[in-house]
Design a protein around this motif. Structure first.
Motif, short mmCIF file in Angstrom:
data_model
loop_
_atom_site.label_atom_id
_atom_site.label_comp_id
_atom_site.label_asym_id
_atom_site.label_seq_id
_atom_site.Cartn_x
_atom_site.Cartn_y
_atom_site.Cartn_z
N CYS A 418 6.01 -9.37 -1.99
CA CYS A 418 5.88 -8.67 -0.70
C CYS A 418 7.24 -8.12 -0.28
O CYS A 418 8.20 -8.87 -0.14
CB CYS A 418 5.35 -9.64 0.36
SG CYS A 418 5.54 -8.96 2.02
N SER A 420 8.44 -7.05 2.48
CA SER A 420 9.04 -7.36 3.79
C SER A 420 9.59 -8.78 3.83
O SER A 420 10.27 -9.16 4.77
CB SER A 420 8.01 -7.14 4.91
OG SER A 420 7.15 -8.26 5.05
N CYS A 457 0.61 -4.27 1.91
CA CYS A 457 0.45 -5.72 1.91
C CYS A 457 0.00 -6.15 3.31
O CYS A 457 0.52 -5.65 4.31
CB CYS A 457 1.80 -6.37 1.56
SG CYS A 457 1.85 -8.16 1.70
N CYS A 459 -0.18 -9.56 4.17
CA CYS A 459 0.04 -11.01 4.23
C CYS A 459 0.39 -11.40 5.67
O CYS A 459 0.73 -10.55 6.49
CB CYS A 459 1.14 -11.41 3.25
SG CYS A 459 2.82 -10.97 3.75
N CYS A 462 3.84 -10.26 6.72
CA CYS A 462 3.95 -8.87 7.16
C CYS A 462 3.50 -8.74 8.61
O CYS A 462 4.12 -8.02 9.40
CB CYS A 462 3.11 -7.95 6.26
SG CYS A 462 3.96 -7.43 4.75
N ARG A 465 6.26 -10.24 10.83
CA ARG A 465 7.49 -9.44 10.85
C ARG A 465 7.26 -8.08 11.51
O ARG A 465 8.14 -7.56 12.20
CB ARG A 465 8.03 -9.30 9.41
CG ARG A 465 8.56 -10.62 8.85
CD ARG A 465 9.18 -10.50 7.47
NE ARG A 465 8.22 -10.40 6.39
CZ ARG A 465 7.69 -11.45 5.73
NH1 ARG A 465 8.02 -12.69 6.08
NH2 ARG A 465 6.82 -11.26 4.76
ZN ZN Z 1 3.48 -8.87 3.00
#
Ligand code: ZN
Length: 635
Positions: A418, A420, A457, A459, A462, A465
């Motif tokens: 990922c 980020s 992504c 997740c 993510c 963030r």
């Molecule tokens: Zn992610």
């Protein structure tokens, strides 16, 4: 197409019930499409039958059956094929695991074997005793084979495999009997296409000589005309008028004279119904015209003539001197070998696990650099970002347990890091620092510098963030909530990818100021900024990279030309776009003539460089020598 005007003698059986599952069926379908495309291009009439449609009825009028990928035939089909053989029917079989089928052809099926690395089965060489009309060799890189062997004293080996260094293997590539031919692997679409088509023609015509007149008539036309000309006389006139007064004039004249003689001979043989000999002459004619065409090409940009190298071990594994010499001798300036992904490296790294190639052949980056610099070539490390292909399972499990993998909107985990996640960013940067610290590289090229696709992504990291960075709370995940939300999310996604580019720019400038930074990017900017967060137009504008290589892997010349022009018109882009040409890409497979045409388009566009994808045996043998005649002279 004229193919429909003659009676079909050939049946191509598409693997359906002979395959174990859907993905194998899709594969069999792709193989069938490939074979039938080549038959069509050769002007051979055929019919396609699914396994379950094979019957005495549907085989009426058929003399030859091609089995492209039919691993295990159902009982009733096997009986039908045995009856077909009993009536004198012939077979061309590519890779089957059916013992009974092998028996039917008077052969004995061996075991399935696979190779850990490439280079074990790289080329098929036909023996002298093989039927006439076959090419001497076929280049194909197979990673697994299942050979058949001669049996019952009624069959013989017709071709053997060679490894990448040219050493003969024990395993037969082809076995022949009175009932047909058997290849130990499927016929791949990985280059050397003309020879593969020639092989398909020779084998099919051996089984079904009735196909010759239509094939020959078609060859007379296709081999005697170059792009942009209506017929042979105009082609000849065109070449001479382009060559007049240039350095290539005398050479072009010699080639044209030889082509004219070959044309007349082919014509005469055609009239005499000596079709196989006529087609052989057509092939000579075709290569003479290609060479003459190569002589009249304008010189390609000299600043950057690059070639990607996908395996990271060169054309001849462990022998970078030989590979680099070939590339440099053909007038190329830059080589871009794929030395690492995020979880595997072909050089000595304290951060990334070693590949098999590193264990087998030693430090590939060190060897390549030494050989390249001796030959005056620059080396750009082709760095696969984020991707964990070929990474050890335990490493992928570790990343997964730390929630560092890209997650799709459906919740599926992918073998990509990922972008980020701060630890992933650090991992990529540390890797690059290590290379710059230990190796005198001329460039770093970032590839896969993007999200996997528009559906990644998503997740939880993510989400968190994105919320922290933008100061807003996401109520519904995955996004979009509305168009504005999606736009903001896309901007944030672009920032994640651009951050790595910017950081690597700072690192290279600090550690090795002369090292060039570039990126391999998708062709369609700016739409790729929205879909996969690859904002490369802004990387150029903000001077975050020295150049980009858009992967303009487009077969159609006009579309290719339009795409290149659109790219060069972007702000601050004209001097720093080196279009990628897909000679052997899965999206485009170019003939040597198409490759020359695309390089000429690049030259005329004003671009300062280009890169070919990618360095394989076809490029080495069939393309680079032609380019060297005029487009890429040595400096
Ligand atoms: Zn992610």
């Amino acid at each position: 197409m004229a193919a429909t005007s003659i009676a079909e003698e050939i049946a191509v059986i598409r693997g359906t019930t002979s395959t174990p599952n859907d993905s194998e069926r899709n594969y069999a379908d792709a193989v069938t499409k490939r074979i039938t495309r080549w038959l069509t291009e050769l002007n051979i009439a055929y019919r396609v039958l699914d396994d379950n449609a094979v019957s005495a009825d549907t085989l009426t009028g058929i003399s030859t059956i091609i089995l492209g990928y039919n691993p295990k035939l159902p009982r009733h089909e096997m009986i039908t094929l045995a009856n077909f053989a009993g009536r004198g029917g012939k077979f061309i079989v590519f890779y089957s695991s059916d013992h009974e089928l092998a028996n039917l052809l008077n052969m004995k099926l061996g075991n399935y074997v696979s190779a850990e690395t490439g280079g074990r089965w790289s080329l098929m060489r036909f023996l002298e005793s093989a039927p006439p009309g076959l090419p001497a060799t076929i280049i194909q890189e197979s990673r697994n084979i299942r050979p058949a062997y001669p049996a019952n004293g009624k069959s013989k080996i017709m071709a053997v495999w060679e490894d990448a260094s040219g050493k003969s293997s024990e395993a037969p590539a082809w076995v022949q009997s009175s009932r047909g031919f058997w290849m130990s692997h499927i016929l791949q679409d990985d280059g050397d296409t003309e020879n593969k088509k020639q092989m398909l023609l020779a084998l099919t015509a051996h089984c079904a000589p009735g196909i010759w007149p239509a094939v020959n008539a078609h060859h007379m036309i296709t081999s005697s005309v170059l792009p942009g000309y209506p017929d042979f006389p105009c082609t000849i006139k065109g070449i001479i008028s382009h060559a007049l007064g240039t350095q290539s004039e005398s050479r072009a004249r010699v080639l044209v004279d030889r082509a004219s003689a070959a044309y007349l001979e082919a014509r005469q043989l055609f009239d005499d119904k000596q079709h196989q000999k006529s087609v052989e002459k057509c092939r000579i004619l075709s290569s003479l015209l290609a060479e003459a065409y190569a002589c009249i090409q304008p010189q390609a940009p000299a600043k950057f003539r690059g070639v990607w190298e996908q395996t990271g071990i060169g054309l001849y594994p462990g022998n970078w001197s030989r590979t680099c010499k070939i590339v440099a001798d053909n007038g190329f300036t830059d080589i871009l070998p794929n030395f690492l992904m995020s979880g595997i490296a072909h050089y000595n790294s304290r951060i990334i696990p070693a590949s098999n190639s590193l264990r087998l052949y030693g430090d590939q980056l060190a060897q390549c650099l030494e050989a390249a610099h001796k030959n005056g070539l620059r080396v750009h490390v082709w760095k696969g970002c984020w991707r964990l292909d070929y990474a050890p399972d335990e490493l992928i499990r570790k990343f997964s347990s730390e929630n560092r993998l890209m997650i799709s909107d459906s919740g599926k985990s992918n073998n990509w890091l990922c972008p980020s996640h701060p630890d992933n960013l650090r991992h990529e940067k540390d890797t690059i620092r290590e290379i710059l610290q230990n190796y005198p590289v001329d460039g770093i090229q970032l590839d896969f510098i993007r999200f996997k696709d528009s559906r990644t992504c998503f997740c939880q990291g993510c989400k968190k963030r994105f919320e922290t960075d933008t100061g807003q709370k996401v109520r519904k995940w995955p996004i979009p909530i509305n168009a504005e939300g999606r736009r903001e999310f896309n901007r944030w996604r672009c920032a994640q990818i651009t951050r790595l580019v910017r950081d690597v720019r700072a690192i290279t400038r600090e550690m090795r100021p002369k090292c060039l930074l570039s990126a391999a990017v998708y062709a369609n900017y700016p739409s790729v900024a929205d879909s996969i967060a690859q904002d490369w137009g802004n990387w150029l504008k903000d001077d975050l990279v020295d150049f980009v290589c858009p992967m303009d892997y487009i077969q159609n010349t006009v579309q290719f030309s339009n795409t290149v022009q659109k790219q060069l018109a972007l702000p601050s882009a004209a001097d720093r776009i080196y279009p990628g040409i897909g000679v052997t890409a899965s999206e485009s497979r170019l003939t040597p003539i198409q490759t020359m045409d695309q390089i000429t388009i690049v030259s005329r566009s004003g671009a300062k460089g280009f890169a070919l994808f990618d360095l394989d045996r076809f490029l080495e043998k069939e393309v680079l020598p032609l380019l060297h005649l005029s487009a890429t002279p040595s400096p």
